[in-house]
Design a protein around this motif. Structure first.
Motif, PDB file in Angstrom:
ATOM      1  N   GLY A  12      81.129  58.563 -10.567  1.00 26.94           N
ATOM      2  CA  GLY A  12      82.464  57.982 -10.649  1.00 26.94           C
ATOM      3  C   GLY A  12      82.609  56.936 -11.731  1.00 26.94           C
ATOM      4  N   THR A  13      81.506  56.550 -12.415  1.00 25.36           N
ATOM      5  CA  THR A  13      81.607  55.593 -13.523  1.00 25.36           C
ATOM      6  C   THR A  13      82.447  56.210 -14.636  1.00 25.36           C
ATOM      7  N   ALA A  14      83.509  55.528 -15.015  1.00 23.80           N
ATOM      8  CA  ALA A  14      84.495  56.119 -15.924  1.00 23.80           C
ATOM      9  C   ALA A  14      84.863  55.148 -17.033  1.00 23.80           C
ATOM     10  N   LEU A  15      85.616  55.669 -17.982  1.00 26.07           N
ATOM     11  CA  LEU A  15      86.145  54.896 -19.107  1.00 26.07           C
ATOM     12  C   LEU A  15      87.651  54.758 -18.962  1.00 26.07           C
ATOM     13  N   VAL A  16      88.171  53.611 -19.383  1.00 26.92           N
ATOM     14  CA  VAL A  16      89.619  53.487 -19.460  1.00 26.92           C
ATOM     15  C   VAL A  16      90.128  54.448 -20.517  1.00 26.92           C
ATOM     16  N   SER A  17      91.397  54.794 -20.427  1.00 27.21           N
ATOM     17  CA  SER A  17      91.919  55.906 -21.226  1.00 27.21           C
ATOM     18  C   SER A  17      91.733  55.700 -22.727  1.00 27.21           C
ATOM     19  N   HIS A  18      92.004  54.471 -23.230  1.00 23.35           N
ATOM     20  CA  HIS A  18      91.965  54.299 -24.673  1.00 23.35           C
ATOM     21  C   HIS A  18      90.551  54.222 -25.236  1.00 23.35           C
ATOM     22  N   ALA A  19      89.527  54.178 -24.360  1.00 27.41           N
ATOM     23  CA  ALA A  19      88.147  54.132 -24.845  1.00 27.41           C
ATOM     24  C   ALA A  19      87.473  55.495 -24.838  1.00 27.41           C
ATOM     25  N   VAL A  20      88.107  56.522 -24.279  1.00 25.18           N
ATOM     26  CA  VAL A  20      87.450  57.822 -24.120  1.00 25.18           C
ATOM     27  C   VAL A  20      87.159  58.463 -25.474  1.00 25.18           C
ATOM     28  N   GLU A  21      88.173  58.611 -26.294  1.00 25.18           N
ATOM     29  CA  GLU A  21      87.969  59.283 -27.582  1.00 25.18           C
ATOM     30  C   GLU A  21      87.074  58.474 -28.520  1.00 25.18           C
ATOM     31  N   PRO A  22      87.222  57.134 -28.627  1.00 28.66           N
ATOM     32  CA  PRO A  22      86.271  56.382 -29.459  1.00 28.66           C
ATOM     33  C   PRO A  22      84.824  56.554 -29.025  1.00 28.66           C
ATOM     34  N   VAL A  23      84.559  56.541 -27.726  1.00 31.07           N
ATOM     35  CA  VAL A  23      83.182  56.725 -27.257  1.00 31.07           C
ATOM     36  C   VAL A  23      82.687  58.121 -27.611  1.00 31.07           C
ATOM     37  N   ALA A  24      83.537  59.138 -27.435  1.00 30.40           N
ATOM     38  CA  ALA A  24      83.138  60.499 -27.775  1.00 30.40           C
ATOM     39  C   ALA A  24      82.828  60.632 -29.268  1.00 30.40           C
ATOM     40  N   ILE A  25      83.631  59.994 -30.118  1.00 31.35           N
ATOM     41  CA  ILE A  25      83.385  60.073 -31.563  1.00 31.35           C
ATOM     42  C   ILE A  25      82.085  59.372 -31.929  1.00 31.35           C
ATOM     43  N   ILE A  26      81.864  58.177 -31.384  1.00 30.22           N
ATOM     44  CA  ILE A  26      80.644  57.435 -31.699  1.00 30.22           C
ATOM     45  C   ILE A  26      79.414  58.202 -31.241  1.00 30.22           C
ATOM     46  N   VAL A  27      79.453  58.736 -30.025  1.00 29.24           N
ATOM     47  CA  VAL A  27      78.310  59.513 -29.530  1.00 29.24           C
ATOM     48  C   VAL A  27      78.075  60.727 -30.412  1.00 29.24           C
ATOM     49  N   ALA A  28      79.142  61.402 -30.803  1.00 32.59           N
ATOM     50  CA  ALA A  28      78.994  62.582 -31.666  1.00 32.59           C
ATOM     51  C   ALA A  28      78.334  62.222 -32.992  1.00 32.59           C
ATOM     52  N   GLU A  29      78.732  61.104 -33.596  1.00 27.22           N
ATOM     53  CA  GLU A  29      78.157  60.727 -34.885  1.00 27.22           C
ATOM     54  C   GLU A  29      76.706  60.292 -34.738  1.00 27.22           C
ATOM     55  N   LEU A  30      76.390  59.543 -33.692  1.00 28.03           N
ATOM     56  CA  LEU A  30      75.002  59.145 -33.478  1.00 28.03           C
ATOM     57  C   LEU A  30      74.119  60.355 -33.200  1.00 28.03           C
ATOM     58  N   LEU A  31      74.611  61.287 -32.396  1.00 25.73           N
ATOM     59  CA  LEU A  31      73.852  62.506 -32.128  1.00 25.73           C
ATOM     60  C   LEU A  31      73.717  63.364 -33.382  1.00 25.73           C
ATOM     61  N   ASP A  32      74.760  63.407 -34.180  1.00 24.47           N
ATOM     62  CA  ASP A  32      74.698  64.183 -35.418  1.00 24.47           C
ATOM     63  C   ASP A  32      73.608  63.652 -36.338  1.00 24.47           C
ATOM     64  N   ASN A  33      73.515  62.324 -36.476  1.00 21.90           N
ATOM     65  CA  ASN A  33      72.441  61.738 -37.283  1.00 21.90           C
ATOM     66  C   ASN A  33      71.071  62.075 -36.702  1.00 21.90           C
ATOM     67  N   ALA A  34      70.962  61.994 -35.376  1.00 26.31           N
ATOM     68  CA  ALA A  34      69.677  62.286 -34.737  1.00 26.31           C
ATOM     69  C   ALA A  34      69.276  63.744 -34.944  1.00 26.31           C
ATOM     70  N   LEU A  35      70.221  64.669 -34.821  1.00 22.97           N
ATOM     71  CA  LEU A  35      69.917  66.085 -34.985  1.00 22.97           C
ATOM     72  C   LEU A  35      69.584  66.427 -36.429  1.00 22.97           C
ATOM     73  N   ARG A  36      70.299  65.814 -37.362  1.00 19.59           N
ATOM     74  CA  ARG A  36      70.076  66.116 -38.778  1.00 19.59           C
ATOM     75  C   ARG A  36      68.728  65.602 -39.271  1.00 19.59           C
ATOM     76  N   HIS A  37      68.256  64.491 -38.731  1.00 16.62           N
ATOM     77  CA  HIS A  37      67.048  63.860 -39.248  1.00 16.62           C
ATOM     78  C   HIS A  37      65.833  64.077 -38.353  1.00 16.62           C
TER      79      HIS A  37
END
Length: 453
Positions: free
Chosen positions: A224-249
């Motif tokens: 049930g731990t959740a994000l407020v509405s305006h933080a959902v997309e920023p968190v998803a973008i940041i996680v995607a970019e951090l994971l992208d760097n990890a996968l690429r390197h």
């Protein structure tokens, strides 16, 4: 009566006396003239010396000004873009602290201020141009996405469906890059329509990447731990970019491990890879980019520009998030820690609106509700944005996996480097779950044309 001889003698005496007086006056005049000539000569020497000294000073000033124009000013202008460049000092070190030295330093300060102001103006113009171009690119990619979705709904051939889903995922990569570019250029990221489970936002970011199957998410949060509405997309973008760097390197046969854990000030999302790591200079540069403490100019992003870290910095500054890259990974690569602070967290009743069926279950409830080992999950951000977009029907193995409405979903095989080739039906089902999740994410977040002003 005076006699003539006496008169002549008196006149002669008077004339002699006059001659002596005149001679004395002439001699005195000559002495004064000589002294005046000496004084004139001395003054002339002083004037000549002063002229020579003035000429030397003038030549020294001219050399100093030339050195300022030819060496110091260009170096100061270059240092605005390359801080490691050293600006030469004056030719004569004794000018330091003098009025002339202060004037020359003032010239350098004025040049630095003018160059910085001009760089900001050019950067703002470049950002505006890129925002406009990115908006057009995003609109075209959304139209292509709609066409692909229509074809997916129209045809049921498994091989064609597999191809369409693969094309849709490739289109999603282009959309992600366009979104990151828009964020760097100051475009609004958009708001999710409702609060979302934090684990769904993380897997939503994961689903946007090539190589998503190499990511292993361990959820140690309370259900049930959740994000407020305006933080959902920023968190998803940041996680995607951090994971992208990890996968690429990191090597393609290694995994990237993600741990979601409670912290005193919020929730930490820790990403560890087994890649090549970073040198101290690279780590310092990356930390400066993601910190978001100061604006980053486009000219500082390299050639070609590296947008990912800059986008993270933009989002951390706008949404009061925190990213740390200062620690190495225990696997020898890079450790990235995203801290989501308490004021961005919320709680969703998992009984009323559970997380996505494919999202990793919390280890805190594993003892109470054990979940059997299933195939590696296919990430889908559906529940993070619109839980009604997918139906959760029991799969043949008893697990609740996301199902497309128009066909039954096939069981997913283990997706590893050594996995056997999948049938077209199985590939279509796997990509279908991924595609449907990203579709719901895009439909829930408004495009830039609807962004708040």
């Amino acid at each position: 009566m005076i006699e003539i001889p006496d008169l002549a003698a008196g006149g002669l005496a008077a004339g002699t006396l006059s001659a002596f007086v005149l001679a004395g006056g002439l001699l005195s005049s000559r002495r004064r003239g000589a002294r005046q000539q000496e004084e004139i000569a001395g003054l002339r020497s002083q004037v000549d010396a002063a002229r020579a000294e003035t000429g030397g000073v003038s030549r020294a000033y001219a050399a100093e000004v030339g050195h300022l124009a030819q060496r110091r000013v260009p170096a100061e202008a270059t240092r605005a873009a390359h801080p490691h460049v050293q600006v030469p000092g004056p030719l004569h070190p004794d000018l330091a602290g003098t009025e002339l030295g202060a004037g020359l330093d003032g010239v350098l300060d004025g040049v630095a201020a003018a160059v910085a102001q001009e760089r900001k103006r050019v950067d703002a113009a470049a950002r505006a141009g890129m925002r406009g171009a990115t908006r057009e690119i995003q609109a075209g990619l959304y139209r292509l996405q709609d066409q692909l979705r229509g074809l997916q709904q129209r045809y049921d051939d498994p091989e064609l469906a597999q191809t369409l889903f693969a094309l849709d995922h490739e289109n999603e990569q282009s959309l992600r890059r366009a979104q990151v570019t828009a964020v760097v250029c100051g475009a609004w990221v958009g708001l999710a329509r409702e609060e979302s489970h934090l684990v769904d936002a993380v897997t939503g970011g994961q689903s946007r990447l090539v190589g998503y199957h190499r990511v292993r998410v361990h959820n140690h949060l309370e259900t049930g731990t959740a994000l407020v509405s305006h933080a959902v997309e920023p968190v998803a973008i940041i996680v995607a970019e951090l994971l992208d760097n990890a996968l690429r390197h990191s090597a393609p046969d290694t995994e990237v491990v993600v741990n979601l854990e409670r912290a005193h000030h919020g929730v930490s999302v820790t990403i560890d890879d087994a890649g090549v790591g970073m040198s101290p200079d690279e780590r310092a540069y990356a930390q400066r980019m993601v910190a978001g403490t100061e604006p980053i100019l486009l000219s500082e992003l390299g050639d070609p520009p590296r947008m990912g870290l800059a986008a993270i910095g933009q989002l951390t500054r706008q949404f009061d998030l925190s990213v740390d890259l200062s620690s190495p990974s225990p696997y020898g690569g890079v450790r990235a820690v995203l801290l989501v602070k308490n004021h961005l967290l919320s709680r969703i009743d998992p009984a009323r609106r559970p997380p996505a069926a494919a999202a990793p279950r919390s280890t805190r409830t594993a003892a109470e509700q054990p979940v059997p080992e299933a195939a590696p999950f296919v990430p889908e951000p559906v529940a993070a944005y619109d839980s009604g977009a997918i139906t959760h029907e029991p799969a043949p193995d008893g697990d609740a996996l996301p199902q497309r409405r128009r066909r039954a979903r096939a069981a997913l095989p283990a997706e590893t480097a050594a996995a056997p080739a999948r049938t077209p039906e199985e590939s279509a089902a796997a990509l279908g779950a991924l595609q449907s999740g990203t579709a719901a994410a895009r439909s829930a977040a408004p495009t830039e044309g609807n962004e708040p002003r």
